[in-house]
Scaffold this motif. Sequence first.
Motif, short mmCIF file in Angstrom:
data_model
loop_
_atom_site.label_atom_id
_atom_site.label_comp_id
_atom_site.label_asym_id
_atom_site.label_seq_id
_atom_site.Cartn_x
_atom_site.Cartn_y
_atom_site.Cartn_z
N THR A 6 -21.40 -53.70 -20.78
CA THR A 6 -21.59 -53.67 -19.32
C THR A 6 -20.30 -53.93 -18.56
N TRP A 7 -19.20 -54.05 -19.28
CA TRP A 7 -17.92 -54.47 -18.69
C TRP A 7 -17.49 -53.53 -17.55
N PHE A 8 -17.48 -52.22 -17.80
CA PHE A 8 -16.98 -51.28 -16.80
C PHE A 8 -17.92 -51.20 -15.60
N ALA A 9 -19.22 -51.27 -15.84
CA ALA A 9 -20.17 -51.26 -14.73
C ALA A 9 -19.91 -52.43 -13.78
N GLU A 10 -19.61 -53.59 -14.35
CA GLU A 10 -19.30 -54.76 -13.52
C GLU A 10 -18.00 -54.57 -12.75
N LYS A 11 -17.01 -53.95 -13.38
CA LYS A 11 -15.74 -53.70 -12.69
C LYS A 11 -15.92 -52.72 -11.54
N LEU A 12 -16.73 -51.68 -11.76
CA LEU A 12 -17.00 -50.73 -10.68
C LEU A 12 -17.75 -51.42 -9.54
N ASP A 14 -17.50 -54.45 -8.64
CA ASP A 14 -16.55 -55.28 -7.88
C ASP A 14 -15.86 -54.48 -6.79
N HIS A 15 -15.80 -53.15 -6.96
CA HIS A 15 -15.16 -52.27 -5.97
C HIS A 15 -16.20 -51.54 -5.12
N GLY A 16 -17.43 -51.98 -5.16
CA GLY A 16 -18.46 -51.41 -4.29
C GLY A 16 -19.06 -50.12 -4.79
N ILE A 17 -18.85 -49.78 -6.06
CA ILE A 17 -19.42 -48.55 -6.63
C ILE A 17 -20.71 -48.91 -7.35
N TYR A 18 -21.79 -48.38 -6.84
CA TYR A 18 -23.12 -48.65 -7.41
C TYR A 18 -23.31 -47.79 -8.66
N THR A 19 -23.78 -48.43 -9.73
CA THR A 19 -24.04 -47.72 -10.99
C THR A 19 -25.47 -47.94 -11.43
N GLN A 20 -25.99 -46.94 -12.12
CA GLN A 20 -27.34 -47.02 -12.69
C GLN A 20 -27.28 -46.52 -14.12
N TYR A 21 -27.84 -47.29 -15.03
CA TYR A 21 -27.82 -46.92 -16.45
C TYR A 21 -28.81 -45.80 -16.72
N MET A 22 -28.35 -44.82 -17.49
CA MET A 22 -29.23 -43.75 -17.94
C MET A 22 -29.94 -44.20 -19.21
N GLU A 23 -31.25 -44.30 -19.16
CA GLU A 23 -32.02 -44.82 -20.29
C GLU A 23 -32.18 -43.80 -21.42
N ASP A 24 -31.99 -42.51 -21.12
CA ASP A 24 -32.19 -41.50 -22.16
C ASP A 24 -30.87 -41.11 -22.83
N HIS A 25 -29.85 -41.96 -22.66
CA HIS A 25 -28.56 -41.71 -23.30
C HIS A 25 -28.34 -42.75 -24.40
N HIS A 26 -27.76 -42.32 -25.52
CA HIS A 26 -27.51 -43.21 -26.66
C HIS A 26 -26.12 -42.94 -27.22
N PRO A 27 -25.48 -43.94 -27.89
CA PRO A 27 -26.00 -45.27 -28.25
C PRO A 27 -25.82 -46.27 -27.12
N ALA A 28 -26.47 -47.42 -27.28
CA ALA A 28 -26.47 -48.42 -26.22
C ALA A 28 -25.09 -48.99 -25.95
N HIS A 29 -24.25 -49.07 -27.00
CA HIS A 29 -22.92 -49.65 -26.79
C HIS A 29 -21.94 -48.67 -26.14
N MET A 30 -22.36 -47.42 -25.93
CA MET A 30 -21.58 -46.44 -25.17
C MET A 30 -22.41 -46.02 -23.96
N GLN A 41 -13.80 -39.80 -7.77
CA GLN A 41 -12.35 -39.93 -7.86
C GLN A 41 -11.92 -41.40 -7.88
N GLN A 42 -12.58 -42.24 -7.09
CA GLN A 42 -12.24 -43.66 -7.07
C GLN A 42 -12.54 -44.32 -8.41
N ALA A 43 -13.62 -43.90 -9.05
CA ALA A 43 -13.96 -44.45 -10.36
C ALA A 43 -12.86 -44.17 -11.37
N ALA A 44 -12.28 -42.96 -11.32
CA ALA A 44 -11.17 -42.62 -12.22
C ALA A 44 -9.95 -43.47 -11.91
N GLU A 45 -9.70 -43.70 -10.63
CA GLU A 45 -8.56 -44.52 -10.23
C GLU A 45 -8.72 -45.95 -10.75
N ILE A 46 -9.92 -46.49 -10.63
CA ILE A 46 -10.19 -47.85 -11.12
C ILE A 46 -10.02 -47.90 -12.64
#
Length: 529
Positions: A6-12, A14-30, A41-46
Motif C-alpha cells: 500500500t506504500w505508493f497509494a499512501e504516497k499518492l 499525501d499529494h491529494g490523488i485519490y486511489t481505489q484498489y481494483m479487486e479483480d487484479h492479481h497478485p495482491a502484492h502488485m 501525469q502528476q502520478a508519474a511525476e510523484i
Amino acid sequence: MRPTNTWFAEKLGDHGIYTQYMEDHHPAHMPCLEIRLLDWQQAAEIALRLEMRLVAVWATEGGCHDQPDSMFAYMGLAHPEHRHVLLRTQLGRERREIASISRHYIAACRMERHMQDMLGITVSDIPDGRRWIKHEHWPEDALPLRSEFAATTRMAQAEGSYPYVSSNSEAVCQIAVGPVHAGIIEPGHFRFLTVGEMILNMEERLGYVHKGIEKAMCGKTAAAGIRLAARISGDASVGHSWAFAHACEYAAGIRPPRRASYLRGILCERERMANHIGDIGAICNDAAFSFMHAQMQRLREDMARMHKQLFGHRLLMDTLIPGGVSIDLDQRGCRLLSEQTRMLAAEVEHLRTIYADHPSIQQRVIGSGIVSVNEARDIGLLGYVGRASGNYADERIEEAYPPYNELEVHVPQGRHGDVATRVWARFEEIADSARMIIRLLEQLPEGAVSNAWQAPEAGTSGFSAVESWRGEIACWLRFGDHGLIDRFFVRDPSVINWLGLELAVRDVPVPDFPLNNKSFNCSYSGNDL
C-alpha cells in the motif's frame, strides 16, 4: 481485500490523488490502483521523485466487467524496496486522449506512440508523435487492437514516408543501413548522420517483423497462449514463457509445485548462460577476434545439444506450462546437466583470461559506446546493459519469486557503461548462473512438476515481472468468458534498451557500430509485437 503493498497509494494520497484498489487484479502484492485521468501525469511525476522506475505504459479496451466501449490506460512502476504497482485510468468516451508522461520517463515515449498507432489514442504533449509500429504503408484508420478490427483484415497499401532526423550541414553525411542486413539478424533500419567516420546521430526504425502478437493472443486458452508467448522472441523462450505463466497463475490463484519452480530456474539460467556465451563470441568476432567466436559458438552448440537431449528443444521452447513445467529431470539428467554446467563455467573462465590478455580486443571495447550512470537511470536500462552503467534492477532480487527467494543472486555492479563493461557483466552472470544451476540441481525437491490449471473468472487480470537474460520482461493479461484470454500486453526489455543503443553510439566510429550493437543485442522480434 486490501493488497499487501500500500506504500505508493499512501504516497499518492499525501499529494491529494485519490486511489481505489481494483479487486479483480492479481497478485495482491502488485496492486492496481484506479486514479483519475487528470491525475495521470502528476502520478508519474510523484513516482519519479520517489525514485520509482517505469516498467511499462499501455492501453486496452474494457472487458466484460467494464462498459463495452470503455478504454483504459495502464502505467507499471517498480521500486527496489516496495516492488511493483500498476496505475489505471479511464479515458474519456468522446475523446480518447491522455497526457504524455515522457517528460518524466523517457522510455514512455515509444510505448505511447504504440498506443496511438494500435488504438487511436491521442497522447498530448508527446515529444515525438511520429508513427512507431504502424509503418507508413499502413492506412491511417487501421487500429489493430480495437475489438472491431478483425485479425484477418487485409489492409490497403498506403503511401507515405518516415521523417527521419536530418541535417542541412554540408559536413554531415547520411548513411542508411537495413532493414535487410547481410547476416541472419532480423530486419531493422538504422539511419546514421556522420561527420567523417564519427557517428553524430543514429536513429532506429523498427517494426518490420510486427506479428500482431497482442491481437493473436486474444481468444486463446492459457495452454495455447504460452506456446505463442514462447515465440515472442525465440532466444528468450523461457523468459517470455515464465512471465506469461506467472501472469496466468497470479490471475487464477495457482502456485506451481516447488519442484517446478526449481526446474524453471534451471531452464532460465541455462538460457542466460547460452545467450551470454554466444554473444561474447559474436562481439569478439565483430572486432576480428575470431578465435573467441569459434570457441564460444562451440560451447553454445554443446548447450543446445544437451537441451535437445534432456528437454526436447534446442531453445527450450514449450518447457513451461501454466501451473508448472512440461518436462522433468531424472537422476541421470541431473548428473549430465551438472557435469556440463561445471565444465562450461570452467572453460568460459579460461577463455575469459585469454580475452583479457589480448590488447587488440581490449583496445576496441574499452571506452567504446559509453552510457553514463545518469543516462542509464534516466532511460531505465535493464539487464546486463543497465548493470554495466550503474542501474542494477534485477527481478530475481526485487520480486524474489521462487526459486530465487531461496537463492543468493549476485548482481554485477558496473559503472563505466562501455562495451568492455557490458562484456564483463556477461562473464560475471555466466559464472553466477552456473553456480545457481548447480545448487538448484543439488537441492531439487521431490514431487509433482505441475498443478492442474483452472481458468479464473471473467474479468480477472494478472501481472508479472520476470528477469530474463536480457532483463525484466513485464506481462499483463486479462481473462474473458470461457477461460479465454481477453486482452494481453507484454514488454520485452529491448523496448527500453534500444534507446540506450542510440545514445551509446554517438561519437563512435561507424566501423564500431556492429560491436556496440551486439554488446546490447536487443531483440527486434521482442520489440515488434
